[in-house]
Design a protein around this motif. Structure first.
Motif, PDB file in Angstrom:
ATOM      1  N   VAL A 111      17.071 -22.182  25.663  1.00  0.00           N
ATOM      2  CA  VAL A 111      17.531 -20.812  25.439  1.00  0.00           C
ATOM      3  C   VAL A 111      18.886 -20.740  24.738  1.00  0.00           C
ATOM      4  O   VAL A 111      19.311 -19.677  24.307  1.00  0.00           O
ATOM      5  N   GLN A 112      19.561 -21.852  24.648  1.00  0.00           N
ATOM      6  CA  GLN A 112      20.852 -21.860  23.961  1.00  0.00           C
ATOM      7  C   GLN A 112      21.128 -23.269  23.438  1.00  0.00           C
ATOM      8  O   GLN A 112      20.825 -24.247  24.121  1.00  0.00           O
ATOM      9  N   VAL A 113      21.669 -23.366  22.244  1.00  0.00           N
ATOM     10  CA  VAL A 113      22.044 -24.673  21.691  1.00  0.00           C
ATOM     11  C   VAL A 113      23.472 -24.568  21.182  1.00  0.00           C
ATOM     12  O   VAL A 113      23.789 -23.701  20.376  1.00  0.00           O
ATOM     13  N   PHE A 114      24.333 -25.429  21.679  1.00  0.00           N
ATOM     14  CA  PHE A 114      25.732 -25.387  21.265  1.00  0.00           C
ATOM     15  C   PHE A 114      25.972 -26.273  20.051  1.00  0.00           C
ATOM     16  O   PHE A 114      25.094 -27.035  19.647  1.00  0.00           O
ATOM     17  N   ALA A 173      27.475 -38.556  18.839  1.00  0.00           N
ATOM     18  CA  ALA A 173      27.394 -37.104  19.000  1.00  0.00           C
ATOM     19  C   ALA A 173      26.717 -36.745  20.306  1.00  0.00           C
ATOM     20  O   ALA A 173      25.937 -37.525  20.856  1.00  0.00           O
ATOM     21  N   LEU A 174      27.044 -35.580  20.789  1.00  0.00           N
ATOM     22  CA  LEU A 174      26.277 -35.023  21.908  1.00  0.00           C
ATOM     23  C   LEU A 174      26.127 -33.541  21.670  1.00  0.00           C
ATOM     24  O   LEU A 174      26.915 -32.929  20.931  1.00  0.00           O
ATOM     25  N   ILE A 175      25.095 -32.985  22.261  1.00  0.00           N
ATOM     26  CA  ILE A 175      24.889 -31.541  22.152  1.00  0.00           C
ATOM     27  C   ILE A 175      24.572 -30.990  23.531  1.00  0.00           C
ATOM     28  O   ILE A 175      23.814 -31.595  24.295  1.00  0.00           O
ATOM     29  N   ASN A 176      25.179 -29.878  23.854  1.00  0.00           N
ATOM     30  CA  ASN A 176      24.851 -29.168  25.087  1.00  0.00           C
ATOM     31  C   ASN A 176      23.802 -28.118  24.778  1.00  0.00           C
ATOM     32  O   ASN A 176      23.894 -27.426  23.764  1.00  0.00           O
ATOM     33  N   VAL A 217      22.808 -31.903  28.793  1.00  0.00           N
ATOM     34  CA  VAL A 217      23.483 -32.704  27.771  1.00  0.00           C
ATOM     35  C   VAL A 217      22.506 -33.674  27.140  1.00  0.00           C
ATOM     36  O   VAL A 217      21.770 -34.365  27.842  1.00  0.00           O
ATOM     37  N   LEU A 218      22.508 -33.715  25.833  1.00  0.00           N
ATOM     38  CA  LEU A 218      21.702 -34.704  25.122  1.00  0.00           C
ATOM     39  C   LEU A 218      22.620 -35.561  24.279  1.00  0.00           C
ATOM     40  O   LEU A 218      23.408 -35.048  23.491  1.00  0.00           O
ATOM     41  N   PHE A 219      22.508 -36.865  24.438  1.00  0.00           N
ATOM     42  CA  PHE A 219      23.334 -37.774  23.663  1.00  0.00           C
ATOM     43  C   PHE A 219      22.593 -38.224  22.416  1.00  0.00           C
ATOM     44  O   PHE A 219      21.355 -38.156  22.336  1.00  0.00           O
ATOM     45  N   LEU A 228      18.887 -36.737  20.222  1.00  0.00           N
ATOM     46  CA  LEU A 228      18.983 -35.564  19.356  1.00  0.00           C
ATOM     47  C   LEU A 228      17.864 -35.550  18.319  1.00  0.00           C
ATOM     48  O   LEU A 228      17.326 -34.508  17.998  1.00  0.00           O
ATOM     49  N   HIS A 229      17.500 -36.734  17.844  1.00  0.00           N
ATOM     50  CA  HIS A 229      16.435 -36.815  16.855  1.00  0.00           C
ATOM     51  C   HIS A 229      15.110 -36.331  17.406  1.00  0.00           C
ATOM     52  O   HIS A 229      14.356 -35.651  16.721  1.00  0.00           O
ATOM     53  N   SER A 230      14.844 -36.667  18.686  1.00  0.00           N
ATOM     54  CA  SER A 230      13.562 -36.235  19.253  1.00  0.00           C
ATOM     55  C   SER A 230      13.522 -34.719  19.425  1.00  0.00           C
ATOM     56  O   SER A 230      12.483 -34.145  19.667  1.00  0.00           O
ATOM     57  N   LEU A 231      14.671 -34.080  19.312  1.00  0.00           N
ATOM     58  CA  LEU A 231      14.696 -32.613  19.330  1.00  0.00           C
ATOM     59  C   LEU A 231      14.658 -32.031  17.917  1.00  0.00           C
ATOM     60  O   LEU A 231      14.656 -30.827  17.739  1.00  0.00           O
ATOM     61  N   GLY A 232      14.678 -32.927  16.932  1.00  0.00           N
ATOM     62  CA  GLY A 232      14.672 -32.439  15.558  1.00  0.00           C
ATOM     63  C   GLY A 232      16.059 -32.125  15.030  1.00  0.00           C
ATOM     64  O   GLY A 232      16.216 -31.457  14.013  1.00  0.00           O
TER      65      GLY A 232
END
Ligand SMILES: [Zn+2]
Length: 313
Positions: free
Chosen positions: A189-192, A228-231, A244-246, A250-254
């Motif tokens: 629902v949200q990507v930082f 990189a990381l993304i919340n 948190v995704l490290f 991230l690639h598996s999320l596209g």
């Protein structure tokens, strides 16, 4: 009736380790919530059930253990025994042992701090395959911890068909507990914005930047590796959780164009509202002191598998 209530209180207190006053407070809160439509006794039974206490048999099954319980009695077969570790605290040497026990319902990690019981492992009286009984232990997150008032002994009980599968529970977010390994099907629902940090090439630990230099606490001045990381925020309909995704995930999320503001913005947009299966571990974020989901696997929803599961029900 009141006598019964008193007994239930005592038993809850004995099994859970909670003070009687605390249980009474919870009983009153429960009754208030139900506008007094439930008797004290009834409310106490609801509280007991919430704490996972069964009155028929106070020895609990592993899948009935809950974080926060303070007087846990359980029997399990040792399925994994880790080497005893030695540490120094306050200039004194201490030891800690870790093992995993299983019964037919589940398995759980047990942590021993008491030298007396650690000795049983060192003397090989406790080895993999033995069945042990644990009394009076406490639950710390999702582990059983034995303190000085706890007891551990070999049991004659025979446990066949124990559940040795790594406990990855499919859980709703609202039921997430610290240290859980969980699978959840949820919507993004949200990507930082991606955040970048530098790690040491050798030990992969975070580097401190001093002027133009990158310093590793262990290796000194080193060449940095950018990570990189993304919340993201996940929502499964029961609750939301910051996740948190490290780097590697991230690639598996596209999310591939991390450094291109425009492209990453489009990739982030595509993710919103997407439903996927996330596996990972629940931790407490030390800075915000709230739960956080560290995702270590992301899977597309496999419709065939899902249908297969539904057919089995
Ligand atoms: Zn290093």
């Amino acid at each position: 009736m009141l006598e019964n209530y008193e007994k239930i209180l005592q038993r809850i207190s004995r099994v859970s380790g909670l003070e009687k006053e605390e249980i009474e407070r919870r009983v009153e809160a429960k009754r208030a919530k139900l506008s007094g439509l439930i008797s004290k006794e009834g409310a106490a039974q609801v509280i007991a059930a919430e704490l996972g206490i069964s009155f028929d048999n106070e020895k609990l099954k592993i899948n009935e253990l809950l974080p926060g319980m303070r007087k846990v009695n359980v029997i399990g077969k040792v399925i994994n025994l880790f080497p005893v570790r030695t540490f120094i605290r306050n200039e004194k040497e201490g030891k800690v042992a870790n093992l995993v026990i299983a019964d037919e319902t589940s398995n759980i990690r047990v942590v021993l701090w008491d030298m007396h019981y650690i000795e049983l492992i060192e003397k090989k009286e406790i080895v993999e395959g033995k069945v042990i009984e644990i009394l009076n232990a406490g639950m710390r997150d999702n582990e059983i911890h034995l303190g000085s008032f706890s007891e551990l002994k070999l049991s004659n009980e025979i446990l066949d068909n124990v559940n040795t599968e790594k406990v990855v529970k499919e859980k709703n977010i609202v039921d997430f507990k610290t240290a859980d390994n969980v699978d959840v099907r949820a919507f993004i629902v949200q990507v930082f914005e991606p955040r970048f940090f530098n790690v040491c090439l050798e030990c992969k630990k975070k580097l401190i930047q001093e002027g133009g230099d990158f310093i590793c606490a262990e290796h000194g001045k080193v060449a940095p590796e950018k990570r990189a990381l993304i919340n993201i925020v996940l929502d499964d309909g029961t609750e939301t959780i910051r996740s948190v995704l490290f780097h590697e995930r991230l690639h598996s999320l596209g999310l591939t164009e991390l450094e291109d503001t425009e492209k990453i913005s489009n990739q982030k947009q595509e993710l919103l509202g997407k439903e996927m299966i996330f596996s990972g571990n629940v931790r407490i974020n030390k800075f915000f002191n709230n739960p956080e989901f560290i995702v270590d696997e992301v899977k597309e929803i496999n419709l065939d598998e899902l249908v297969g599961k539904l057919e089995k029900i």
